[in-house]
Design a protein around this motif. Structure first.
Motif, PDB file in Angstrom:
ATOM      1  N   SER A  31      25.464  15.784 -12.010  1.00  0.00           N
ATOM      2  CA  SER A  31      24.975  14.465 -11.611  1.00  0.00           C
ATOM      3  C   SER A  31      25.247  14.224 -10.140  1.00  0.00           C
ATOM      4  N   ILE A  32      24.495  13.293  -9.563  1.00  0.00           N
ATOM      5  CA  ILE A  32      24.726  12.878  -8.186  1.00  0.00           C
ATOM      6  C   ILE A  32      24.653  11.356  -8.120  1.00  0.00           C
ATOM      7  N   LYS A  33      25.362  10.797  -7.168  1.00  0.00           N
ATOM      8  CA  LYS A  33      25.330   9.357  -6.940  1.00  0.00           C
ATOM      9  C   LYS A  33      24.330   9.057  -5.833  1.00  0.00           C
ATOM     10  N   ASN A  34      23.412   8.140  -6.122  1.00  0.00           N
ATOM     11  CA  ASN A  34      22.423   7.725  -5.133  1.00  0.00           C
ATOM     12  C   ASN A  34      23.001   6.554  -4.324  1.00  0.00           C
ATOM     13  N   LYS A  35      23.370   6.810  -3.067  1.00  0.00           N
ATOM     14  CA  LYS A  35      24.089   5.812  -2.270  1.00  0.00           C
ATOM     15  C   LYS A  35      23.264   4.555  -2.011  1.00  0.00           C
ATOM     16  N   LYS A  36      21.974   4.716  -1.739  1.00  0.00           N
ATOM     17  CA  LYS A  36      21.155   3.560  -1.394  1.00  0.00           C
ATOM     18  C   LYS A  36      20.947   2.629  -2.590  1.00  0.00           C
ATOM     19  N   THR A  37      20.628   3.209  -3.735  1.00  0.00           N
ATOM     20  CA  THR A  37      20.342   2.393  -4.927  1.00  0.00           C
ATOM     21  C   THR A  37      21.561   2.184  -5.806  1.00  0.00           C
ATOM     22  N   LYS A  38      22.659   2.887  -5.506  1.00  0.00           N
ATOM     23  CA  LYS A  38      23.917   2.762  -6.242  1.00  0.00           C
ATOM     24  C   LYS A  38      23.769   3.061  -7.732  1.00  0.00           C
ATOM     25  N   ASN A  39      22.878   3.979  -8.054  1.00  0.00           N
ATOM     26  CA  ASN A  39      22.763   4.446  -9.433  1.00  0.00           C
ATOM     27  C   ASN A  39      23.000   5.957  -9.447  1.00  0.00           C
ATOM     28  N   PHE A  40      22.775   6.601 -10.600  1.00  0.00           N
ATOM     29  CA  PHE A  40      23.087   8.015 -10.751  1.00  0.00           C
ATOM     30  C   PHE A  40      21.914   8.774 -11.356  1.00  0.00           C
ATOM     31  N   SER A  41      21.813  10.044 -10.992  1.00  0.00           N
ATOM     32  CA  SER A  41      20.782  10.920 -11.553  1.00  0.00           C
ATOM     33  C   SER A  41      21.434  12.129 -12.190  1.00  0.00           C
ATOM     34  N   LEU A  42      20.897  12.537 -13.328  1.00  0.00           N
ATOM     35  CA  LEU A  42      21.383  13.720 -14.047  1.00  0.00           C
ATOM     36  C   LEU A  42      20.353  14.832 -13.941  1.00  0.00           C
ATOM     37  N   TYR A  56      27.459  -0.150 -15.936  1.00  0.00           N
ATOM     38  CA  TYR A  56      28.529  -1.042 -15.509  1.00  0.00           C
ATOM     39  C   TYR A  56      28.158  -2.479 -15.864  1.00  0.00           C
ATOM     40  N   PRO A  57      29.116  -3.275 -16.329  1.00  0.00           N
ATOM     41  CA  PRO A  57      28.796  -4.641 -16.780  1.00  0.00           C
ATOM     42  C   PRO A  57      28.159  -5.499 -15.684  1.00  0.00           C
ATOM     43  N   LYS A  58      27.151  -6.261 -16.069  1.00  0.00           N
ATOM     44  CA  LYS A  58      26.553  -7.216 -15.136  1.00  0.00           C
ATOM     45  C   LYS A  58      27.475  -8.406 -14.918  1.00  0.00           C
ATOM     46  N   VAL A  59      28.163  -8.785 -15.991  1.00  0.00           N
ATOM     47  CA  VAL A  59      29.049  -9.942 -15.954  1.00  0.00           C
ATOM     48  C   VAL A  59      30.455  -9.495 -16.314  1.00  0.00           C
ATOM     49  N   GLU A  81      15.255  17.162 -12.731  1.00  0.00           N
ATOM     50  CA  GLU A  81      15.822  15.853 -13.018  1.00  0.00           C
ATOM     51  C   GLU A  81      15.523  15.443 -14.454  1.00  0.00           C
ATOM     52  N   LEU A  82      16.555  14.960 -15.147  1.00  0.00           N
ATOM     53  CA  LEU A  82      16.392  14.499 -16.526  1.00  0.00           C
ATOM     54  C   LEU A  82      16.415  12.981 -16.621  1.00  0.00           C
ATOM     55  N   ILE A  83      17.414  12.365 -15.998  1.00  0.00           N
ATOM     56  CA  ILE A  83      17.628  10.926 -16.150  1.00  0.00           C
ATOM     57  C   ILE A  83      18.046  10.329 -14.812  1.00  0.00           C
ATOM     58  N   THR A  84      17.521   9.142 -14.516  1.00  0.00           N
ATOM     59  CA  THR A  84      18.047   8.316 -13.433  1.00  0.00           C
ATOM     60  C   THR A  84      18.396   6.959 -14.026  1.00  0.00           C
ATOM     61  N   THR A  85      19.633   6.544 -13.846  1.00  0.00           N
ATOM     62  CA  THR A  85      20.105   5.316 -14.480  1.00  0.00           C
ATOM     63  C   THR A  85      19.542   4.084 -13.780  1.00  0.00           C
ATOM     64  N   ASP A  86      19.556   2.972 -14.489  1.00  0.00           N
ATOM     65  CA  ASP A  86      19.038   1.724 -13.943  1.00  0.00           C
ATOM     66  C   ASP A  86      19.932   1.182 -12.836  1.00  0.00           C
ATOM     67  N   ARG A  87      21.241   1.387 -12.992  1.00  0.00           N
ATOM     68  CA  ARG A  87      22.187   0.911 -11.987  1.00  0.00           C
ATOM     69  C   ARG A  87      23.481   1.719 -12.110  1.00  0.00           C
ATOM     70  N   LYS A  88      24.540   1.238 -11.517  1.00  0.00           N
ATOM     71  CA  LYS A  88      25.832   1.917 -11.538  1.00  0.00           C
ATOM     72  C   LYS A  88      26.306   2.105 -12.979  1.00  0.00           C
ATOM     73  N   ILE A  89      26.963   3.236 -13.229  1.00  0.00           N
ATOM     74  CA  ILE A  89      27.497   3.494 -14.564  1.00  0.00           C
ATOM     75  C   ILE A  89      29.018   3.667 -14.500  1.00  0.00           C
ATOM     76  N   ILE A  90      29.631   3.620 -15.664  1.00  0.00           N
ATOM     77  CA  ILE A  90      31.085   3.745 -15.751  1.00  0.00           C
ATOM     78  C   ILE A  90      31.489   5.159 -15.341  1.00  0.00           C
ATOM     79  N   SER A  91      32.296   5.274 -14.299  1.00  0.00           N
ATOM     80  CA  SER A  91      32.746   6.581 -13.832  1.00  0.00           C
ATOM     81  C   SER A  91      34.091   6.920 -14.453  1.00  0.00           C
ATOM     82  N   ALA A  92      34.612   8.076 -14.110  1.00  0.00           N
ATOM     83  CA  ALA A  92      35.857   8.529 -14.716  1.00  0.00           C
ATOM     84  C   ALA A  92      37.012   7.585 -14.399  1.00  0.00           C
TER      85      ALA A  92
END
Length: 328
Positions: free
Chosen positions: A94-105, A173-176, A122-133
């Motif tokens: 996976s890589i972290k997309n700095k501009k959009t702050k989401n991740f791609s697998l 990652y939680p919105k709220v 590329e398989l998946i690009t997330t909608d937004r930030k995800i829970i990291s380690a």
């Protein structure tokens, strides 16, 4: 007694001779994975900071037969998982997309016969930030239940019983930042063993976090996905259909126990098997630094088998002896 029997069983005949072969090629790597590929051969896949080294090994002569180095990876890529099917080994990163702050697998296929690795796909690009380690560990220590099985990496991978399907999941990652307002959101994607997408999307749980805890997730051979969920003192399965809708399946299981390290797998007849540790209480403990943490009083192992209709057809608990618990 057990150790003595093991040692006695390993005594070799005086006529038996052992020799030391030449060592395999040494690679300074962060992650090292090995796969037996048949015909007295094995594949070693080693992830370094800059790329991946694929070695073909002869398991009889203990020699390296080929070595291929792949440095065509993006900077700061994160190794996620290696999955072997009959004729291919898939490398996920996976890589972290700095501009959009989401991740791609991404995935790359390794041919076990040649050791060659395909180009990235590329398989998946997330909608937004995800829970990291790191955030996963801190949230869990704070008492917030998170999807288990994804400690070192960002994505969770699970195979079906017949190995025809693979589930790839992650948590957004939680919105709220409030358990009473936020509903957990998960990416749930199912692929076949050629990594052709069967179904998948990002879904929202039917309850707010304060009312539920997700203890595990699994995929069956037909591609259906099940979450094991606990609400207050009730246990239930959440079955996810191909359109992203949940069906709630109540379970006749004791909901008072706290559960840890739960494994959910499909067995040979298509039923779901739940296996994990149970505890009848949770304590807050403080270490020498003054920091507090949750401590589960593990009492034993819990087991259940559930059919397609959600009926618990078999369940049991194995309680640990008190003298054993007091040693830890």
């Amino acid at each position: 007694m057990y150790k003595r029997q093991v040692v006695d069983a390993q005594k070799l005949s005086k006529e038996y001779k052992t020799t030391v072969g030449n060592g395999y090629g040494v690679v300074d790597a962060r992650y090292k994975n090995y796969f037996y590929t048949g015909d007295n051969s094995a594949i070693a896949v080693k992830t370094t900071k800059k790329g991946v080294v694929v070695q073909k090994l002869n398991t009889i002569k203990l020699t390296e037969t080929s070595k291929k180095v792949y440095l065509d990876f993006p900077k700061k890529f994160q190794f996620e998982k290696l999955i072997q099917f009959d004729d291919v080994i898939y490398y996920f990163y996976s890589i972290k997309n700095k501009k959009t702050k989401n991740f791609s697998l991404y995935q790359r296929a390794i041919d076990p016969k040649t050791g060659k690795m395909s180009a990235s796909k590329e398989l998946i690009t997330t909608d937004r930030k995800i829970i990291s380690a790191k955030s996963f560990a801190s949230l869990f220590n704070a008492g917030i239940a998170r999807l288990p099985g994804r400690v070192a990496n960002r994505f969770l991978f699970k195979k079906s019983y017949d190995k025809s399907k693979v589930l790839i999941s992650y948590e957004l990652y939680p919105k709220v930042r409030s358990n009473k307002k936020n509903k957990s959101e998960y990416g749930v994607f199912v692929y076949d063993n050629k990594l052709v997408k069967v179904n998948g999307k990002e879904v929202t749980m039917p309850y707010v976090e304060a009312e539920m805890k997700v203890y595990g997730v699994s995929v069956k051979s037909d591609g259906s996905v099940y979450f094991f969920n606990k609400t207050k003192e009730k246990n239930e399965l959440l079955k996810l259909d191909t359109k992203g809708a949940f069906t709630v399946i109540p379970l006749d299981l004791d909901g008072k126990d706290a559960i840890r390290n739960l494994h959910i797998i499909e067995n040979e007849v298509g039923n779901l098997v739940l296996l994990g540790y149970y505890a009848n209480g949770i304590e807050f403990k403080m270490d020498w630094t003054g920091a507090s943490r949750l401590s589960y009083n593990t009492n034993g192992i819990t087991y259940a088998e559930i059919n397609d209709a959600g009926k618990v057809i078999n369940k049991s608990k194995v309680e640990f002896p008190l003298d054993v618990i007091q040693q830890y």
